[in-house]
Design a protein around this motif. Structure first.
Motif, PDB file in Angstrom:
ATOM      1  N   LYS A   1       0.883  -1.150   0.208  1.00 47.05           N
ATOM      2  CA  LYS A   1       0.026   0.118  -0.067  1.00 47.05           C
ATOM      3  C   LYS A   1       0.879   1.326  -0.073  1.00 47.05           C
ATOM      4  CE  LYS A   1      -3.821   2.148   2.686  1.00 47.05           C
ATOM      5  NZ  LYS A   1      -4.587   2.061   3.814  1.00 47.05           N
ATOM      6  N   PRO A   2       0.647   2.081  -1.077  1.00 44.98           N
ATOM      7  CA  PRO A   2       1.784   3.327  -1.155  1.00 44.98           C
ATOM      8  C   PRO A   2       1.843   4.093   0.141  1.00 44.98           C
ATOM      9  CG  PRO A   2      -0.314   3.953  -2.231  1.00 44.98           C
ATOM     10  CD  PRO A   2      -0.545   2.222  -1.871  1.00 44.98           C
ATOM     11  N   SER A   3       0.795   4.387   0.872  1.00 49.33           N
ATOM     12  CA  SER A   3       1.067   5.085   2.218  1.00 49.33           C
ATOM     13  C   SER A   3       2.073   4.522   3.131  1.00 49.33           C
ATOM     14  CB  SER A   3      -0.147   5.336   2.865  1.00 49.33           C
ATOM     15  OG  SER A   3      -1.040   4.251   3.288  1.00 49.33           O
ATOM     16  N   ASP A   4       1.775   3.207   3.277  1.00 48.84           N
ATOM     17  CA  ASP A   4       2.742   2.708   4.330  1.00 48.84           C
ATOM     18  C   ASP A   4       4.312   2.418   3.722  1.00 48.84           C
ATOM     19  OD1 ASP A   4       0.690   2.126   5.914  1.00 48.84           O
ATOM     20  OD2 ASP A   4       0.104   0.199   5.184  1.00 48.84           O
ATOM     21  N   ALA A   5       4.189   2.044   2.429  1.00 45.77           N
ATOM     22  CA  ALA A   5       5.723   2.122   1.627  1.00 45.77           C
ATOM     23  C   ALA A   5       6.376   3.273   1.652  1.00 45.77           C
ATOM     24  CB  ALA A   5       5.527   1.626   0.177  1.00 45.77           C
ATOM     25  N   VAL A   6       5.842   4.467   1.355  1.00 41.03           N
ATOM     26  CA  VAL A   6       6.584   5.762   1.150  1.00 41.03           C
ATOM     27  C   VAL A   6       7.014   6.115   2.606  1.00 41.03           C
ATOM     28  CG1 VAL A   6       5.694   6.196  -0.853  1.00 41.03           C
ATOM     29  CG2 VAL A   6       4.656   6.958   1.099  1.00 41.03           C
TER      30      VAL A   6
ATOM     31  N   HIS B   1       9.574   3.889   3.958  1.00 45.91           N
ATOM     32  CA  HIS B   1      10.711   4.485   3.057  1.00 45.91           C
ATOM     33  C   HIS B   1      11.659   5.530   3.847  1.00 45.91           C
ATOM     34  CE1 HIS B   1      12.896   5.264  -1.088  1.00 45.91           C
ATOM     35  NE2 HIS B   1      13.678   4.838  -0.271  1.00 45.91           N
ATOM     36  N   LYS B   2      11.063   6.534   3.943  1.00 44.96           N
ATOM     37  CA  LYS B   2      11.498   7.753   4.301  1.00 44.96           C
ATOM     38  C   LYS B   2      12.075   7.565   5.865  1.00 44.96           C
ATOM     39  CE  LYS B   2      10.955  12.654   5.123  1.00 44.96           C
ATOM     40  NZ  LYS B   2      10.179  14.051   4.428  1.00 44.96           N
ATOM     41  N   SER B   3      11.040   6.768   6.726  1.00 42.30           N
ATOM     42  CA  SER B   3      11.350   6.572   8.186  1.00 42.30           C
ATOM     43  C   SER B   3      12.676   5.920   8.461  1.00 42.30           C
ATOM     44  CB  SER B   3      10.093   5.924   8.737  1.00 42.30           C
ATOM     45  OG  SER B   3       8.949   6.794   8.799  1.00 42.30           O
TER      46      SER B   3
ATOM     47  N   PHE C   1      18.931  -5.099  10.827  1.00 44.41           N
ATOM     48  CA  PHE C   1      17.972  -4.380  11.656  1.00 44.41           C
ATOM     49  C   PHE C   1      16.804  -3.776  10.881  1.00 44.41           C
ATOM     50  CE2 PHE C   1      20.047  -0.933   9.785  1.00 44.41           C
ATOM     51  CZ  PHE C   1      19.407   0.236  10.133  1.00 44.41           C
ATOM     52  N   HIS C   2      16.987  -3.388   9.681  1.00 45.41           N
ATOM     53  CA  HIS C   2      16.043  -2.705   8.866  1.00 45.41           C
ATOM     54  C   HIS C   2      14.618  -3.790   8.528  1.00 45.41           C
ATOM     55  CE1 HIS C   2      18.021  -5.302   5.830  1.00 45.41           C
ATOM     56  NE2 HIS C   2      17.126  -5.300   5.048  1.00 45.41           N
ATOM     57  N   LEU C   3      14.903  -5.051   8.623  1.00 42.92           N
ATOM     58  CA  LEU C   3      13.854  -5.841   8.586  1.00 42.92           C
ATOM     59  C   LEU C   3      12.880  -6.004   9.660  1.00 42.92           C
ATOM     60  CD1 LEU C   3      12.958  -7.897   6.207  1.00 42.92           C
ATOM     61  CD2 LEU C   3      14.195  -9.662   7.329  1.00 42.92           C
ATOM     62  N   SER C   4      13.303  -5.896  11.050  1.00 40.25           N
ATOM     63  CA  SER C   4      12.469  -6.008  12.159  1.00 40.25           C
ATOM     64  C   SER C   4      12.134  -4.415  12.440  1.00 40.25           C
ATOM     65  CB  SER C   4      13.313  -6.479  13.176  1.00 40.25           C
ATOM     66  OG  SER C   4      13.812  -7.810  12.925  1.00 40.25           O
ATOM     67  N   PRO C   5      10.642  -4.536  12.888  1.00 39.35           N
ATOM     68  CA  PRO C   5      10.244  -3.164  13.584  1.00 39.35           C
ATOM     69  C   PRO C   5      11.261  -2.469  14.517  1.00 39.35           C
ATOM     70  CG  PRO C   5       8.731  -4.884  13.518  1.00 39.35           C
ATOM     71  CD  PRO C   5       9.991  -5.611  13.290  1.00 39.35           C
ATOM     72  N   SER C   6      11.203  -1.297  14.631  1.00 40.11           N
ATOM     73  CA  SER C   6      12.224  -0.624  15.799  1.00 40.11           C
ATOM     74  C   SER C   6      11.415   0.376  16.181  1.00 40.11           C
ATOM     75  CB  SER C   6      13.264  -0.143  14.976  1.00 40.11           C
ATOM     76  OG  SER C   6      13.413   1.060  14.371  1.00 40.11           O
ATOM     77  N   ARG C   7      11.661   0.720  17.677  1.00 36.93           N
ATOM     78  CA  ARG C   7      10.865   1.961  18.373  1.00 36.93           C
ATOM     79  C   ARG C   7      11.200   3.358  17.762  1.00 36.93           C
ATOM     80  NH1 ARG C   7      11.250   1.020  24.589  1.00 36.93           N
ATOM     81  NH2 ARG C   7      10.453  -0.701  23.995  1.00 36.93           N
ATOM     82  N   LYS C   8      12.621   3.134  17.296  1.00 37.80           N
ATOM     83  CA  LYS C   8      13.059   4.629  16.956  1.00 37.80           C
ATOM     84  C   LYS C   8      12.438   4.966  15.515  1.00 37.80           C
ATOM     85  CE  LYS C   8      17.555   6.990  15.628  1.00 37.80           C
ATOM     86  NZ  LYS C   8      19.010   6.743  15.750  1.00 37.80           N
ATOM     87  N   ARG C   9      12.413   3.853  14.592  1.00 37.59           N
ATOM     88  CA  ARG C   9      11.897   4.042  13.259  1.00 37.59           C
ATOM     89  C   ARG C   9      10.209   4.475  13.639  1.00 37.59           C
ATOM     90  NH1 ARG C   9      11.917  -1.227  10.673  1.00 37.59           N
ATOM     91  NH2 ARG C   9      14.113  -0.936  11.248  1.00 37.59           N
ATOM     92  N   ASN C  10       9.456   3.690  14.258  1.00 38.25           N
ATOM     93  CA  ASN C  10       8.130   4.083  14.623  1.00 38.25           C
ATOM     94  C   ASN C  10       8.030   5.564  14.952  1.00 38.25           C
ATOM     95  OD1 ASN C  10       7.197   1.438  13.855  1.00 38.25           O
ATOM     96  ND2 ASN C  10       7.418   0.753  15.854  1.00 38.25           N
TER      97      ASN C  10
ATOM     98  N   TYR D   1       9.570   8.123  13.965  1.00 35.24           N
ATOM     99  CA  TYR D   1       9.691   8.833  12.942  1.00 35.24           C
ATOM    100  C   TYR D   1       8.619   8.646  12.092  1.00 35.24           C
ATOM    101  CZ  TYR D   1      14.898   9.429  13.711  1.00 35.24           C
ATOM    102  OH  TYR D   1      16.042   9.968  14.285  1.00 35.24           O
ATOM    103  N   LYS D   2       8.148   7.423  12.087  1.00 36.68           N
ATOM    104  CA  LYS D   2       6.761   7.107  11.244  1.00 36.68           C
ATOM    105  C   LYS D   2       5.525   8.193  11.507  1.00 36.68           C
ATOM    106  CE  LYS D   2       7.193   2.490   9.727  1.00 36.68           C
ATOM    107  NZ  LYS D   2       6.738   1.036   9.733  1.00 36.68           N
ATOM    108  N   LYS D   3       5.421   8.431  12.784  1.00 32.63           N
ATOM    109  CA  LYS D   3       4.355   9.115  13.148  1.00 32.63           C
ATOM    110  C   LYS D   3       4.537  10.805  12.444  1.00 32.63           C
ATOM    111  CE  LYS D   3       3.919   7.020  17.730  1.00 32.63           C
ATOM    112  NZ  LYS D   3       3.804   7.467  19.351  1.00 32.63           N
ATOM    113  N   GLU D   4       5.664  11.335  12.477  1.00 34.31           N
ATOM    114  CA  GLU D   4       5.833  12.652  11.861  1.00 34.31           C
ATOM    115  C   GLU D   4       5.602  12.454  10.503  1.00 34.31           C
ATOM    116  OE1 GLU D   4      10.170  13.955  11.123  1.00 34.31           O
ATOM    117  OE2 GLU D   4       9.895  13.251  13.236  1.00 34.31           O
ATOM    118  N   VAL D   5       6.012  11.416   9.846  1.00 38.72           N
ATOM    119  CA  VAL D   5       6.038  11.270   8.421  1.00 38.72           C
ATOM    120  C   VAL D   5       4.732  10.950   7.936  1.00 38.72           C
ATOM    121  CG1 VAL D   5       7.094   9.799   6.473  1.00 38.72           C
ATOM    122  CG2 VAL D   5       8.587  10.591   8.213  1.00 38.72           C
TER     123      VAL D   5
END
Length: 238
Positions: free
Chosen positions: A107-112, A115-117, A201-210, A212-216
């Protein structure tokens, strides 16, 4: 486009746009990429040729790494796999070479956003990278899937949800479509956990990435027309 990035917004944006422009010329792009990677055997093999045995690729953050790891873990021999180029040129040339090809889609919203996060995570939230508009990511998504759409009957489409929950059926579809005999991945919890334990590490979820996802995700609201176009492209494949 997930490599370390150092405070050069103009250069990064220019590289992003140049990659998209060149990607409209598949033969030129793939050969330029092979020339660029000529001294790195592993990276060179990631680009499709007429000797490639299977292509596994898609827009970034669409389960590319999981699909690759799951596929390789199931096989009894080493295959020549072209992967992680993340351009339509890779897919178009694979179709022209008649190489068995799996295209990943999400789904595009999740993918982009993902990606940026991930880029932000890798670069420690770099301020310049934050300024790269999400519109660029959406345009890249739209271009990627729009350019390969005419070839949709020549590859297997792996939806993110299917790949991450039932990759066995994906390999069966590849074998059926291309008359191949790839070993089917047994999609059970132990095998999946083994992949996560032995991957980057990029394959697994991470607290730090999440975080960033909120703002993106909030930035998505700035580009409703582009998001709508991306969703239309996504739905065409479904």
């Amino acid at each position: 486009m997930l490599e370390k990035f150092h405070n050069n917004l103009t250069l990064y944006t220019l590289a992003f746009r140049c990659k998209m422009s060149l990607d409209r010329f598949p033969f030129l792009y793939t050969n330029a990429l092979k020339f660029h990677r000529r001294n790195d055997k592993e990276a060179y093999q990631d680009v499709v040729t007429n000797l490639t045995e299977i292509v596994i690729d898609g827009y970034p953050r669409s389960a590319n790494s999981f699909a690759l790891a799951a596929f390789k873990s199931a096989q009894k021999k080493n295959y020549s796999i072209a992967t992680h180029v993340h351009t339509s040129s890779q897919i178009v040339m694979a179709c022209r070479y008649k190489v068995p090809t799996l295209v990943l889609i999400r789904k595009p919203s999740d993918a982009v956003v993902s990606h940026k996060s991930l880029s932000l995570e890798i670069n420690d939230g770099d301020k310049s990278l934050r300024k790269i508009p999400l519109s660029l990511y959406l345009k890249a998504y739209i271009q990627f899937y729009s350019l390969i759409y005419p070839y949709r009957d020549r590859f297997v489409l792996g939806k993110f949800e299917q790949v991450t929950t039932d990759f066995s059926s994906v390999i069966r579809e590849i074998n059926s479509r291309f008359s191949t005999s790839f070993t089917v991945f047994e999609h059970i919890s132990d095998n999946v956990q083994h992949i996560f334990d032995n991957s980057g590490f990029h394959l697994s979820p991470s607290r730090k990435r999440n975080s960033y996802k909120k703002e993106v995700y909030e930035e998505l609201s700035d580009f409703p027309e582009l998001l709508s176009r991306a969703e239309q492209v996504y739905q065409r494949f479904l």
